[in-house]
Design a protein around this motif. Sequence first.
Motif, short mmCIF file in Angstrom:
data_model
loop_
_atom_site.label_atom_id
_atom_site.label_comp_id
_atom_site.label_asym_id
_atom_site.label_seq_id
_atom_site.Cartn_x
_atom_site.Cartn_y
_atom_site.Cartn_z
N LEU A 231 31.38 -36.68 41.69
CA LEU A 231 32.03 -37.49 40.66
C LEU A 231 31.21 -37.53 39.37
O LEU A 231 31.77 -37.43 38.27
CB LEU A 231 32.25 -38.91 41.20
N ALA A 232 29.90 -37.69 39.47
CA ALA A 232 29.05 -37.76 38.28
C ALA A 232 29.13 -36.47 37.48
O ALA A 232 29.12 -36.49 36.24
CB ALA A 232 27.60 -38.04 38.68
N ASP A 233 29.19 -35.32 38.16
CA ASP A 233 29.29 -34.03 37.48
C ASP A 233 30.63 -33.88 36.76
O ASP A 233 30.70 -33.29 35.68
CB ASP A 233 29.08 -32.89 38.47
N VAL A 234 31.67 -34.43 37.37
CA VAL A 234 32.99 -34.39 36.74
C VAL A 234 33.00 -35.26 35.47
O VAL A 234 33.48 -34.84 34.40
CB VAL A 234 34.10 -34.86 37.70
N LEU A 235 32.43 -36.44 35.56
CA LEU A 235 32.45 -37.38 34.43
C LEU A 235 31.63 -36.88 33.25
O LEU A 235 31.86 -37.29 32.10
CB LEU A 235 31.94 -38.76 34.87
N ALA A 236 30.67 -35.99 33.51
CA ALA A 236 29.85 -35.44 32.43
C ALA A 236 30.34 -34.08 31.98
O ALA A 236 29.81 -33.49 31.04
CB ALA A 236 28.39 -35.33 32.88
N HIS A 237 31.37 -33.56 32.66
CA HIS A 237 31.84 -32.20 32.37
C HIS A 237 32.58 -32.16 31.03
O HIS A 237 33.42 -33.00 30.73
CB HIS A 237 32.77 -31.73 33.48
N GLY A 238 32.24 -31.16 30.23
CA GLY A 238 32.95 -30.97 28.98
C GLY A 238 32.27 -31.56 27.76
O GLY A 238 32.63 -31.25 26.63
N TRP A 239 31.25 -32.41 27.98
CA TRP A 239 30.54 -32.99 26.83
C TRP A 239 29.02 -33.02 27.00
O TRP A 239 28.29 -32.97 26.01
CB TRP A 239 31.02 -34.41 26.53
N ALA A 240 28.54 -33.08 28.21
CA ALA A 240 27.10 -33.13 28.42
C ALA A 240 26.48 -31.75 28.20
O ALA A 240 27.10 -30.72 28.48
CB ALA A 240 26.77 -33.63 29.82
N ASN A 241 25.26 -31.73 27.73
CA ASN A 241 24.54 -30.46 27.53
C ASN A 241 23.93 -30.04 28.85
O ASN A 241 22.78 -30.33 29.15
CB ASN A 241 23.46 -30.63 26.47
#
Length: 242
Positions: A231-241
């Motif tokens: 879930l944490a990887d999904v929530l950061a996907h698309g904007w986190a570096n």
Amino acid sequence: MTVQLFIPCFVDQLFPETAFNTVRVLEKAGCTVVYNPQQTCCGQPAYNAGFWDEAKKIGNKFLHDFADDQPIVSPSASCTGMVKNAYNDLFTNTMVHNRCRAIQGNSYELSDFLVNVLKKDYFGAELEGRAVYHDSCSALRECRIKEEPRQLLSRVDGLELVEMRDTDTCCGFGGTFAVKFEAISSAMAEQKVHNALEMEADFIISTDSSCLLHLQGYIDKHQLPIKTMHLADVLAHGWANI
């Protein structure tokens, strides 16, 4: 709000990027994240194997690695559930009873903290595809988490969330269960993965890396067209570096 980050040994050793993404999401939610590098294990492996004396020693260290007056947030419902529930067996009516109760009351799995404490569910995440959510045993039965991850995933741009059959059935990992009862464990993973494929899902998402490791192992072995994501990887996907 200042939060303490609890990264289970499983995540630390095998999925460090999930730990970093947890920090990214919490910071995007406006939190100041502090991390004590001296932290180790919550004691769950020893506790589940019946070695309660050893689990108590590890748990006692955990209780003193964290402050008892600030939220403790973890990307693991399994380890959070250990602290919030099993520590009752280890520390009730001991010298650290009160400290244990305070830490238990301040311990949160990530989705629980974001939705129920911070009241935030949108982080600008983007992920194209169809996904199913797997209710881990610990999240559902120990942490009472069900709608929180789904609420967060419903706000991910491009992601279609669908429900698979038996979503709340165990994936078959169960720690040492997967070693002691390999055939049963593998059959349970097979059922879970094929329920997801039945929904034409691209992703299986959950709160627990241990479940996802087990399912990804089955997927890789049989070269199936689906992947697991925390879930944490999904929530950061698309904007986190990343």
